[in-house]
Design a protein around this motif. Structure first.
Motif, PDB file in Angstrom:
ATOM      1  N   THR A 192     -22.188  -0.928  15.120  1.00 59.63           N
ATOM      2  CA  THR A 192     -20.856  -1.603  16.214  1.00 59.63           C
ATOM      3  C   THR A 192     -20.137  -1.135  15.652  1.00 59.63           C
ATOM      4  N   ARG A 225     -19.948  -7.024  17.714  1.00 58.41           N
ATOM      5  CA  ARG A 225     -20.396  -6.413  18.925  1.00 58.41           C
ATOM      6  C   ARG A 225     -20.221  -6.713  20.045  1.00 58.41           C
ATOM      7  N   ASN A 232     -24.536   4.186  19.902  1.00 55.58           N
ATOM      8  CA  ASN A 232     -24.130   2.937  19.279  1.00 55.58           C
ATOM      9  C   ASN A 232     -25.571   2.154  18.868  1.00 55.58           C
TER      10      ASN A 232
END
Length: 181
Positions: free
Chosen positions: A166, A9, A154
């Motif tokens: 993520t 991420r 997210n």
């Protein structure tokens, strides 16, 4: 050996935490992983390892990225079988197999979600076409007007469900399944 998929991420987003995929692949090889394949710039890595504990692999990758690139990033590692289960369990496609997959996403959670704030997420979509379904350690999303126009981000899921997260679009999930075979 087990096939794993690492989802990173926050790399290569808006000019921050830039890591070239060739360098990321080399890091995985240097960490002792095998048959390493990267997919697109957002940090998707398919690889094999003899290590059986995903958390050990996650910690090794996080440490390796910090040491080599000086970036602290969240990493989620799934086995091929875990990703396949998520892929085969999409409730939106179960309901309508002809659904436009460009409107589907999945948010992967590092831990079991804390549902005590779920009502706050529900409130955001009352007057919206967006839908979400929480299932074990992921959130399936249907954003018919595009994810860029959705309040289901997210960061929202990460904050409200108290889990590192993520998100990937369904096309990416599909490609990761294909590449891991």
């Amino acid at each position: 050996m087990t096939t794993y998929i690492a989802l990173l991420r926050g790399i290569n987003v808006s000019g921050k935490n830039i890591i070239k995929m060739v360098e990321l692949k080399q890091l995985f090889l240097d960490l002792g992983y095998h048959d390493v394949i990267t997919y697109i710039q957002s940090g998707n890595v398919i690889f094999k390892s003899h290590i059986k504990e995903s958390i050990l692999i996650e910690d090794t990758i996080v440490s390796g990225i910090l040491k080599r690139f000086n970036y602290a990033v969240n990493v989620l590692v799934l086995t091929k079988n875990e990703l396949m289960k998520i892929f085969n369990s999409n409730p939106f496609l179960a309901k309508d197999p002809t659904m436009d997959i460009s409107k589907l996403h999945v948010t992967f959670l590092n831990t079991e979600p804390d549902l005590s704030n779920k009502h706050q997420i529900d409130a955001l979509v009352i007057n919206s076409d967006d839908e979400f379904i929480i299932s074990e350690n992921c959130v399936y999303l249907h954003c018919p007007n595009g994810s860029g126009n959705s309040k289901l981000t997210n960061n929202l899921f990460q904050k409200k469900l108290n889990s590192a997260a993520t998100t990937r679009n369904w096309k990416t999930v599909t490609k990761l399944i294909e590449l891991s075979n």
